[in-house]
Design a protein around this motif. Structure first.
Motif, PDB file in Angstrom:
ATOM      1  N   LYS A 272       0.675  -1.145  -0.076  1.00 53.61           N
ATOM      2  CA  LYS A 272      -0.071   0.017   0.047  1.00 53.61           C
ATOM      3  C   LYS A 272       1.080   1.287  -0.052  1.00 53.61           C
ATOM      4  O   LYS A 272       0.719   2.177  -0.698  1.00 53.61           O
ATOM      5  CB  LYS A 272      -1.071  -0.196   1.323  1.00 53.61           C
TER       6      LYS A 272
ATOM      7  N   ASN B  16       0.812   4.654  -2.389  1.00 54.94           N
ATOM      8  CA  ASN B  16       0.670   6.136  -1.895  1.00 54.94           C
ATOM      9  C   ASN B  16       1.643   6.915  -2.235  1.00 54.94           C
ATOM     10  O   ASN B  16       1.591   8.165  -2.013  1.00 54.94           O
ATOM     11  CB  ASN B  16       0.690   5.816  -0.189  1.00 54.94           C
TER      12      ASN B  16
ATOM     13  N   VAL C 135      -1.411   7.044  -9.028  1.00 61.24           N
ATOM     14  CA  VAL C 135      -2.058   5.580  -9.002  1.00 61.24           C
ATOM     15  C   VAL C 135      -1.541   5.068 -10.576  1.00 61.24           C
ATOM     16  O   VAL C 135      -1.304   4.101 -10.735  1.00 61.24           O
ATOM     17  CB  VAL C 135      -3.432   5.400  -8.890  1.00 61.24           C
TER      18      VAL C 135
ATOM     19  N   VAL D 151      -0.181  -1.134  -7.872  1.00 61.35           N
ATOM     20  CA  VAL D 151      -1.657  -1.081  -7.498  1.00 61.35           C
ATOM     21  C   VAL D 151      -1.922  -2.538  -7.630  1.00 61.35           C
ATOM     22  O   VAL D 151      -2.668  -2.930  -6.415  1.00 61.35           O
ATOM     23  CB  VAL D 151      -2.550  -0.025  -8.579  1.00 61.35           C
TER      24      VAL D 151
ATOM     25  N   TYR E 140      -0.829  -4.611  -4.782  1.00 61.08           N
ATOM     26  CA  TYR E 140      -1.425  -4.294  -3.598  1.00 61.08           C
ATOM     27  C   TYR E 140      -2.740  -4.826  -3.340  1.00 61.08           C
ATOM     28  O   TYR E 140      -2.996  -5.368  -2.386  1.00 61.08           O
ATOM     29  CB  TYR E 140      -1.408  -2.570  -3.374  1.00 61.08           C
ATOM     30  N   VAL E 141      -3.581  -4.645  -4.259  1.00 63.09           N
ATOM     31  CA  VAL E 141      -5.096  -5.233  -4.274  1.00 63.09           C
ATOM     32  C   VAL E 141      -4.949  -6.624  -4.092  1.00 63.09           C
ATOM     33  O   VAL E 141      -5.698  -7.290  -3.195  1.00 63.09           O
ATOM     34  CB  VAL E 141      -6.155  -4.732  -5.216  1.00 63.09           C
TER      35      VAL E 141
ATOM     36  N   ARG F 232     -13.591  -2.748  -3.101  1.00 66.45           N
ATOM     37  CA  ARG F 232     -12.855  -1.859  -2.612  1.00 66.45           C
ATOM     38  C   ARG F 232     -12.957  -0.592  -3.585  1.00 66.45           C
ATOM     39  O   ARG F 232     -12.900  -0.883  -4.933  1.00 66.45           O
ATOM     40  CB  ARG F 232     -11.405  -2.316  -2.233  1.00 66.45           C
TER      41      ARG F 232
ATOM     42  N   LEU G 223     -10.565   2.823  -4.726  1.00 69.79           N
ATOM     43  CA  LEU G 223      -9.357   3.693  -4.814  1.00 69.79           C
ATOM     44  C   LEU G 223     -10.073   4.998  -5.337  1.00 69.79           C
ATOM     45  O   LEU G 223     -10.406   5.132  -6.517  1.00 69.79           O
ATOM     46  CB  LEU G 223      -8.329   3.212  -5.538  1.00 69.79           C
TER      47      LEU G 223
ATOM     48  N   LEU H 205      -3.759   9.261  -4.958  1.00 71.40           N
ATOM     49  CA  LEU H 205      -4.854   8.588  -3.947  1.00 71.40           C
ATOM     50  C   LEU H 205      -5.199   9.284  -3.047  1.00 71.40           C
ATOM     51  O   LEU H 205      -4.432   9.612  -2.133  1.00 71.40           O
ATOM     52  CB  LEU H 205      -3.956   7.370  -3.323  1.00 71.40           C
TER      53      LEU H 205
ATOM     54  N   ASP I 272      -8.622   4.923   0.121  1.00 67.40           N
ATOM     55  CA  ASP I 272      -8.598   3.631  -0.299  1.00 67.40           C
ATOM     56  C   ASP I 272      -9.630   2.848   0.868  1.00 67.40           C
ATOM     57  O   ASP I 272      -9.347   3.037   2.049  1.00 67.40           O
ATOM     58  CB  ASP I 272      -7.414   2.728  -0.029  1.00 67.40           C
ATOM     59  N   GLU I 273     -10.858   2.594   0.359  1.00 69.32           N
ATOM     60  CA  GLU I 273     -11.496   2.256   1.458  1.00 69.32           C
ATOM     61  C   GLU I 273     -12.458   0.948   0.630  1.00 69.32           C
ATOM     62  O   GLU I 273     -12.775   0.786  -0.370  1.00 69.32           O
ATOM     63  CB  GLU I 273     -12.799   3.070   1.459  1.00 69.32           C
TER      64      GLU I 273
END
Length: 236
Positions: free
Chosen positions: A106, A110, A114, A121, A124-125, A138, A140, A148, A151-152
């Motif tokens: 992550k 950051n 992105v 990316v 990370y996911v 999720r 972005l 970014l 990220d939720e």
């Protein structure tokens, strides 16, 4: 352990493993992870949590049960402790390693825009979601420079379904003043092929977002066996 039982990692074991451990550590210093099989790297990780036991059988049993190095780290603690030699302390240690890996990848995202760090990316996911046993959705949220904002994880569902509400997705984007989104969800089955429902839901989000000036850069589906990009499939 909370119930007073001893952790399997505390069991007495033959004392001749120190030489093997020293040899493995020395090899790592010389070659790094590239010179190691998955079970050997897992052995190294287990050294800290299993001080007086041969970790090779445990490492190999974990890999047989969960299929891969990543699968071991992502496995739920309850399932990890079903493996002989793995107690709560070992399971916790593995989950800390997983959390560290997710935090590291992550951080790679950051640190830069992105769209100019797409491989980070995806890494990370995948580390965060590919081995989850439930579906997660999720988002972005990006600014005008594709930086970014947030990220939720918007929704968590079942083994094969996550409820997604397109208007809520866009409402949250407007709250954050995001101008673009990357949608991500996982398929616990391991197959990242988009379903008809995935395609329909993505189209609904695009249709609501476009008049409001919010662009959907991509929708990525991740699974144990790979990842799929809607843009790459020309579905966006």
């Amino acid at each position: 352990m909370a119930d007073g039982r001893k952790d399997p990692a505390d069991k007495a074991a033959p004392s001749d493993h120190s030489g093997h451990r020293d040899r493995l550590r020395n090899r790592f210093r010389k070659t790094g992870e590239s010179g190691f099989e998955d079970y050997e790297l897992l052995e190294l990780l287990l050294f800290a949590a299993v001080p007086r036991q041969d970790t090779k059988p445990i490492a190999k049993a974990l890999l047989r049960r969960f299929g891969s190095f990543a699968g071991v780290l992502a496995a739920p603690p309850k399932l990890l402790t079903e493996i002989p030699g793995v107690g709560e302390r070992v399971a916790e240690h593995l989950k800390v390693v997983q959390a560290s890996a997710v935090r590291y990848t992550k951080g790679q995202v950051n640190e830069r825009a992105v769209l100019s760090s797409w491989s980070q990316v995806v890494a990370y996911v995948k580390s965060a979601m590919a081995h989850s046993d439930i579906e997660e959705f999720r988002i972005l949220f990006l600014d005008k420079k594709n930086g970014l904002i947030a990220d939720e994880v918007q929704q968590r569902g079942t083994v094969d379904h996550t409820p997604v509400y397109p208007r809520e997705v866009i409402r949250r984007a407007l709250e954050l003043s995001a101008t673009a989104l990357v949608l991500v969800h996982n398929h616990p089955s391991g197959d990242p092929t988009p379903s008809r429902a995935d395609i329909q839901m993505t189209k609904q989000i695009i249709d609501i977002a476009k008049p409001l000036g919010v662009e959907i850069h991509d929708h990525i589906i991740v699974g144990r066996f790979g990842e799929t990009s809607f843009r790459g499939l020309q579905l966006i």
